[in-house]
Design a protein around this motif. Sequence first.
Motif, PDB file in Angstrom:
ATOM      1  N   LEU A 292       0.819  -1.218   0.000  1.00  0.00           N
ATOM      2  CA  LEU A 292       0.000   0.000   0.000  1.00  0.00           C
ATOM      3  C   LEU A 292       0.855   1.271   0.000  1.00  0.00           C
ATOM      4  O   LEU A 292       0.759   2.087  -0.908  1.00  0.00           O
ATOM      5  CB  LEU A 292      -0.942  -0.010   1.223  1.00  0.00           C
ATOM      6  CG  LEU A 292      -1.988   1.097   1.221  1.00  0.00           C
ATOM      7  CD1 LEU A 292      -2.923   0.961   0.035  1.00  0.00           C
ATOM      8  CD2 LEU A 292      -2.802   1.065   2.518  1.00  0.00           C
ATOM      9  N   TYR A 293       1.741   1.377   0.985  1.00  0.00           N
ATOM     10  CA  TYR A 293       2.505   2.622   1.147  1.00  0.00           C
ATOM     11  C   TYR A 293       3.412   2.877  -0.052  1.00  0.00           C
ATOM     12  O   TYR A 293       3.373   3.966  -0.652  1.00  0.00           O
ATOM     13  CB  TYR A 293       3.316   2.537   2.445  1.00  0.00           C
ATOM     14  CG  TYR A 293       4.134   3.764   2.762  1.00  0.00           C
ATOM     15  CD1 TYR A 293       3.517   4.985   3.038  1.00  0.00           C
ATOM     16  CD2 TYR A 293       5.526   3.699   2.799  1.00  0.00           C
ATOM     17  CE1 TYR A 293       4.263   6.106   3.339  1.00  0.00           C
ATOM     18  CE2 TYR A 293       6.282   4.818   3.103  1.00  0.00           C
ATOM     19  CZ  TYR A 293       5.649   6.021   3.376  1.00  0.00           C
ATOM     20  OH  TYR A 293       6.397   7.132   3.662  1.00  0.00           O
ATOM     21  N   ILE A 294       4.192   1.889  -0.434  1.00  0.00           N
ATOM     22  CA  ILE A 294       5.117   2.089  -1.558  1.00  0.00           C
ATOM     23  C   ILE A 294       4.354   2.273  -2.883  1.00  0.00           C
ATOM     24  O   ILE A 294       4.645   3.205  -3.633  1.00  0.00           O
ATOM     25  CB  ILE A 294       6.174   0.969  -1.615  1.00  0.00           C
ATOM     26  CG1 ILE A 294       7.074   1.103  -0.375  1.00  0.00           C
ATOM     27  CG2 ILE A 294       7.010   1.035  -2.901  1.00  0.00           C
ATOM     28  CD1 ILE A 294       8.122   0.049  -0.214  1.00  0.00           C
ATOM     29  N   PRO A 295       3.340   1.419  -3.179  1.00  0.00           N
ATOM     30  CA  PRO A 295       2.564   1.684  -4.399  1.00  0.00           C
ATOM     31  C   PRO A 295       1.929   3.076  -4.423  1.00  0.00           C
ATOM     32  O   PRO A 295       1.756   3.664  -5.483  1.00  0.00           O
ATOM     33  CB  PRO A 295       1.483   0.605  -4.379  1.00  0.00           C
ATOM     34  CG  PRO A 295       2.068  -0.492  -3.588  1.00  0.00           C
ATOM     35  CD  PRO A 295       2.946   0.151  -2.569  1.00  0.00           C
ATOM     36  N   LEU A 296       1.570   3.615  -3.259  1.00  0.00           N
ATOM     37  CA  LEU A 296       0.993   4.964  -3.217  1.00  0.00           C
ATOM     38  C   LEU A 296       2.047   6.040  -3.495  1.00  0.00           C
ATOM     39  O   LEU A 296       1.728   7.206  -3.673  1.00  0.00           O
ATOM     40  CB  LEU A 296       0.371   5.242  -1.842  1.00  0.00           C
ATOM     41  CG  LEU A 296      -0.985   4.595  -1.541  1.00  0.00           C
ATOM     42  CD1 LEU A 296      -1.366   4.799  -0.080  1.00  0.00           C
ATOM     43  CD2 LEU A 296      -2.068   5.169  -2.440  1.00  0.00           C
ATOM     44  N   GLY A 297       3.314   5.624  -3.486  1.00  0.00           N
ATOM     45  CA  GLY A 297       4.380   6.603  -3.741  1.00  0.00           C
ATOM     46  C   GLY A 297       5.325   6.755  -2.560  1.00  0.00           C
ATOM     47  O   GLY A 297       6.385   7.363  -2.691  1.00  0.00           O
ATOM     48  N   GLY A 298       4.931   6.210  -1.408  1.00  0.00           N
ATOM     49  CA  GLY A 298       5.805   6.268  -0.237  1.00  0.00           C
ATOM     50  C   GLY A 298       6.276   7.674   0.056  1.00  0.00           C
ATOM     51  O   GLY A 298       5.475   8.605   0.126  1.00  0.00           O
ATOM     52  N   ASN A 299       7.592   7.818   0.195  1.00  0.00           N
ATOM     53  CA  ASN A 299       8.131   9.152   0.485  1.00  0.00           C
ATOM     54  C   ASN A 299       8.813   9.768  -0.736  1.00  0.00           C
ATOM     55  O   ASN A 299       9.575  10.721  -0.632  1.00  0.00           O
ATOM     56  CB  ASN A 299       9.118   9.073   1.665  1.00  0.00           C
ATOM     57  CG  ASN A 299      10.268   8.121   1.358  1.00  0.00           C
ATOM     58  OD1 ASN A 299      10.343   7.560   0.256  1.00  0.00           O
ATOM     59  ND2 ASN A 299      11.155   7.928   2.321  1.00  0.00           N
ATOM     60  N   ARG A 300       8.515   9.201  -1.911  1.00  0.00           N
ATOM     61  CA  ARG A 300       9.256   9.622  -3.096  1.00  0.00           C
ATOM     62  C   ARG A 300       8.658  10.843  -3.787  1.00  0.00           C
ATOM     63  O   ARG A 300       9.224  11.367  -4.712  1.00  0.00           O
ATOM     64  CB  ARG A 300       9.331   8.463  -4.100  1.00  0.00           C
ATOM     65  CG  ARG A 300      10.034   7.214  -3.558  1.00  0.00           C
ATOM     66  CD  ARG A 300      10.154   6.166  -4.650  1.00  0.00           C
ATOM     67  NE  ARG A 300       8.866   5.916  -5.296  1.00  0.00           N
ATOM     68  CZ  ARG A 300       8.018   4.961  -4.929  1.00  0.00           C
ATOM     69  NH1 ARG A 300       8.322   4.159  -3.936  1.00  0.00           N
ATOM     70  NH2 ARG A 300       6.877   4.807  -5.569  1.00  0.00           N
ATOM     71  N   ARG A 301       7.478  11.256  -3.325  1.00  0.00           N
ATOM     72  CA  ARG A 301       6.831  12.369  -4.038  1.00  0.00           C
ATOM     73  C   ARG A 301       6.673  13.613  -3.170  1.00  0.00           C
ATOM     74  O   ARG A 301       5.659  14.304  -3.249  1.00  0.00           O
ATOM     75  CB  ARG A 301       5.461  11.925  -4.527  1.00  0.00           C
ATOM     76  CG  ARG A 301       5.522  10.766  -5.503  1.00  0.00           C
ATOM     77  CD  ARG A 301       4.174  10.576  -6.114  1.00  0.00           C
ATOM     78  NE  ARG A 301       4.095   9.321  -6.848  1.00  0.00           N
ATOM     79  CZ  ARG A 301       2.970   8.807  -7.281  1.00  0.00           C
ATOM     80  NH1 ARG A 301       1.832   9.423  -7.042  1.00  0.00           N
ATOM     81  NH2 ARG A 301       2.967   7.666  -7.940  1.00  0.00           N
ATOM     82  N   GLY A 302       7.627  13.814  -2.310  1.00  0.00           N
ATOM     83  CA  GLY A 302       7.588  15.024  -1.493  1.00  0.00           C
ATOM     84  C   GLY A 302       6.852  14.794  -0.185  1.00  0.00           C
ATOM     85  O   GLY A 302       6.084  13.833  -0.050  1.00  0.00           O
ATOM     86  N   PHE A 303       7.096  15.695   0.755  1.00  0.00           N
ATOM     87  CA  PHE A 303       6.563  15.492   2.100  1.00  0.00           C
ATOM     88  C   PHE A 303       5.031  15.544   2.190  1.00  0.00           C
ATOM     89  O   PHE A 303       4.436  14.685   2.834  1.00  0.00           O
ATOM     90  CB  PHE A 303       7.202  16.491   3.074  1.00  0.00           C
ATOM     91  CG  PHE A 303       6.863  16.202   4.500  1.00  0.00           C
ATOM     92  CD1 PHE A 303       7.330  15.052   5.131  1.00  0.00           C
ATOM     93  CD2 PHE A 303       6.023  17.048   5.212  1.00  0.00           C
ATOM     94  CE1 PHE A 303       7.008  14.769   6.443  1.00  0.00           C
ATOM     95  CE2 PHE A 303       5.682  16.762   6.528  1.00  0.00           C
ATOM     96  CZ  PHE A 303       6.175  15.631   7.147  1.00  0.00           C
ATOM     97  N   PRO A 304       4.408  16.541   1.532  1.00  0.00           N
ATOM     98  CA  PRO A 304       2.937  16.587   1.642  1.00  0.00           C
ATOM     99  C   PRO A 304       2.285  15.291   1.163  1.00  0.00           C
ATOM    100  O   PRO A 304       1.363  14.761   1.785  1.00  0.00           O
ATOM    101  CB  PRO A 304       2.543  17.758   0.749  1.00  0.00           C
ATOM    102  CG  PRO A 304       3.758  18.603   0.668  1.00  0.00           C
ATOM    103  CD  PRO A 304       4.927  17.675   0.747  1.00  0.00           C
ATOM    104  N   ARG A 305       2.757  14.752   0.049  1.00  0.00           N
ATOM    105  CA  ARG A 305       2.198  13.514  -0.468  1.00  0.00           C
ATOM    106  C   ARG A 305       2.484  12.354   0.491  1.00  0.00           C
ATOM    107  O   ARG A 305       1.653  11.467   0.722  1.00  0.00           O
ATOM    108  CB  ARG A 305       2.793  13.226  -1.859  1.00  0.00           C
ATOM    109  CG  ARG A 305       2.273  11.959  -2.513  1.00  0.00           C
ATOM    110  CD  ARG A 305       0.740  12.007  -2.656  1.00  0.00           C
ATOM    111  NE  ARG A 305       0.197  10.684  -2.822  1.00  0.00           N
ATOM    112  CZ  ARG A 305      -0.253  10.203  -3.978  1.00  0.00           C
ATOM    113  NH1 ARG A 305      -0.243  10.972  -5.049  1.00  0.00           N
ATOM    114  NH2 ARG A 305      -0.716   8.985  -4.044  1.00  0.00           N
ATOM    115  N   GLN A 306       3.665  12.383   1.099  1.00  0.00           N
ATOM    116  CA  GLN A 306       4.010  11.331   2.066  1.00  0.00           C
ATOM    117  C   GLN A 306       3.030  11.347   3.253  1.00  0.00           C
ATOM    118  O   GLN A 306       2.612  10.303   3.739  1.00  0.00           O
ATOM    119  CB  GLN A 306       5.440  11.527   2.577  1.00  0.00           C
ATOM    120  CG  GLN A 306       5.913  10.356   3.419  1.00  0.00           C
ATOM    121  CD  GLN A 306       7.242  10.612   4.107  1.00  0.00           C
ATOM    122  OE1 GLN A 306       7.826  11.696   3.998  1.00  0.00           O
ATOM    123  NE2 GLN A 306       7.732   9.601   4.805  1.00  0.00           N
ATOM    124  N   VAL A 307       2.676  12.559   3.675  1.00  0.00           N
ATOM    125  CA  VAL A 307       1.751  12.669   4.801  1.00  0.00           C
ATOM    126  C   VAL A 307       0.392  12.062   4.427  1.00  0.00           C
ATOM    127  O   VAL A 307      -0.204  11.305   5.205  1.00  0.00           O
ATOM    128  CB  VAL A 307       1.585  14.154   5.224  1.00  0.00           C
ATOM    129  CG1 VAL A 307       0.463  14.297   6.251  1.00  0.00           C
ATOM    130  CG2 VAL A 307       2.889  14.681   5.804  1.00  0.00           C
TER     131      VAL A 307
END
Lengths: 469, 359
Positions: A292-307
């Motif tokens: 779930l987390y990695i397919p969603l982009g994890g922390n690779r797309r900037g902090f706001p998206r990570q949150v």
Amino acid sequence: MVFSSAVFLLIFLPVVLLAYYIVPERARNPVLLGASLLFYAWGEPVYILIMLFSTVFDYGNGLLLEYLDAVGKAKWRKGVLALSVTVNIGLLCFFKYTDFLIGTVDSLTGAGLSLLHIALPVGISFYTFQTLSYTIDVYRRQVKAQRRLLDFGMYICMFPQLIAGPIVRYRDIETQLHARTLSADSICDGLFRFVQGLGKKVLLANSLGIVWDEIAALDGHQTAMTSLIGAAAYMLQIYFDFSGYSDMAIGIGKMLGFDFLENFRYPYESHSVTEFWRRWHISLGTWFREYLYIPLGGNRRGFPRQVVNLLIVWGLTGLWHGAGWNFLLWGLYFFALLVLEKRFLSKCLPLIPSFVSRLYTLAAVLVSWVIFASDDLSHALGYLASLLGRNGFADDAAWFYLCEHWLILAVGAFFSVSYAKSKYAKYLGKIANERVRLGVRMTVAAVLYAVSLLTVINSAYNPFLYFRF
Amino acid sequence: MKKTAIVFFLAIPLLLLAMILCSPDRALSEAENRPLRTKADIRWNVMDGGFQDWLEDYLSDQFPFRDALKRAEVRCAIAAGKRDIGGAYIGEGMRLFQKITPADVNQASCLRYARRIRRLASETGLPTVMIYVPSAGVALREELPKGAPMYDYDALWDSLRQELTADGFPGITLIDIRKRMAANADHYYQSDHHWTASGTETVYQAWCQTHEWQPRDIEWVSASDTFHGTLYSKVPDSRVPYDTIRLPVLDPAPQVVADGQDIPFYDLAALTVKDQYNVFQGGNHGITVITNPALPEQDGLTLLMLKDSFANSLVPLLVPHYRQIVLLDERYAFVDAAQIAQTYHADEIAVVREIISTP
């Protein structure tokens, strides 16, 4: 069937192990599958059909995914995956969340809807995640589809981890499904591990559970000290209950020739909540990260998206534990703490003394368990308020509870950290003679096993005050 | 050696299983006051879990040395400093108390019951007395382990009194025995939750005072000095002192019909088994009719008593004052109390029960 029952300890486990060891190697998988189905059907004679459906359905999906690759229709693969995810999550949601949803809609609209009172099939949250990990991994071409239905069925239904984890990913166990080695060494190790888990569950978790139940029933009218005793008891109970179950699963796995990954690594020794979640229910955290987390982009797309990603993951992690607002709140509480740690605390936590960061982690986790264990929000808030001293610090009742339960709390705290285990390992390491070493381990295990078994038997001792023939 | 270890761990459970299956079943556990699961009551229905439950219960109920194992566990728990064992508090000198926490008492249902009694009193128009029995742990609070949680009897008493006598309703007399019962620890057994002979005599005196009667002199005879009651079943430890059961002498003996069957007023056979308190009318029954042949049928009074087991030992002291006493235990007989009052031409109604047993 549960591990800490007379039927399992006196009949099921010894008979299944004996049969498993006696039969020729090629018959071991059928024996294990049959035993696992019996194990599940013992408690869920009807709902076993749902598990069998999930098994056959995802077995078919795996084959279909590979077939589509082979015939060059790869674009259909996404559809198969979507179907598998929808059906599996749909089943899980139907059984687990329907009544929760109806209740919520009802309380929001006042429509007078009545609940369906759907019983939750045991272990559905665990085996659903296992089958999903399989389909997703086949979709990602990380594993080959399993051609033998029997082997695949055994992977999904295997009784050691069927009803309470760990969540075993298909790729971690794929080769072991058809080729595994059994040795006296691994059987012995598994046996000792199983007994360790049994002791955790029967001797510690169950006794601690009684303490929590009694104090939680005071409904927030207790003093801070009583609240602390209750919350600490629950904190230890849930650890020993869950990690004890994992120990038993890993132990039985070893006795059968499987190597399951560790699920708990002394989480109460953590120096931060982030670290806590790397040590607590590792297989669940891994699942959510991988699928779930990695397919969603994890922390690779900037902090706001990570949150946002963390919010989704932790909201769902909360709901995975149960259909209730308290579980959602519990997940979001961890979301907030983790974001806080990632953004700010990760820099200061390493700088402060170790015991302070450990204390911070323990306090944060303790509060989370109060939310987790409370049936509704008002109970949780009432309990937390009393923990903060709304009804005073201590009274005679608090001292009574302390005198009554200090021993189990102390023993629990002692075994919840790695100190005892590392001392024991060191002590064993000093014994040069292998036979003596084994003798010591056997004696410890035999005593623990006997006391646990007798405690299971004694728990059925039930005097009646009012009685008629 | 590793193989030996494996064989050992596989063989021991199977040996225990063989022992359970091959040895003759025990049908009854005196220590626990309950029947045990036997091969005879095997259930075959697998789909509703009947067989599974039976097997689990059977294995634990027929496990070898079960009572001794429980005694050992209790001894360890006491040695570890525990004073609350399976719902019994251990006080000074190993005196046992039933643990009843505030969570165990449902105030709403107590008040509902009080309203029912009020309705009964007003429907029948009969004078009604009530004794809400203070549990030993409430009356003898000082004897409990310090801080041990117990329900708040006084608060409950106040709200019940309010409910029963609201709007100046004159029909119900509440007999307050709190002070009398707290005055002497000997009013309760040490291994059982009921009243002793001195306890019942104290309640009897309060009863006479309420009725403006002269209490009769009572001749007591000792029936047993080896009584270990139901609390002992929770804490089966040999250090728990034995209690003495004394019985008031009644001549001529009253006639007793319990649920349609003649039974002896004192069931002396009960003194030879575990729960000796059953000596009083052979334990609890739905409807028990006690007739006193010493009083003429025409001018004797009939008392209808709604009761729990506390009343069983009080009844012998009341018998000489009534021609007939009808005991109704609403936990076992689901009947309309007003109807019973009419059927037996009751002159008076009494309620004697511990708050915790409110139906």
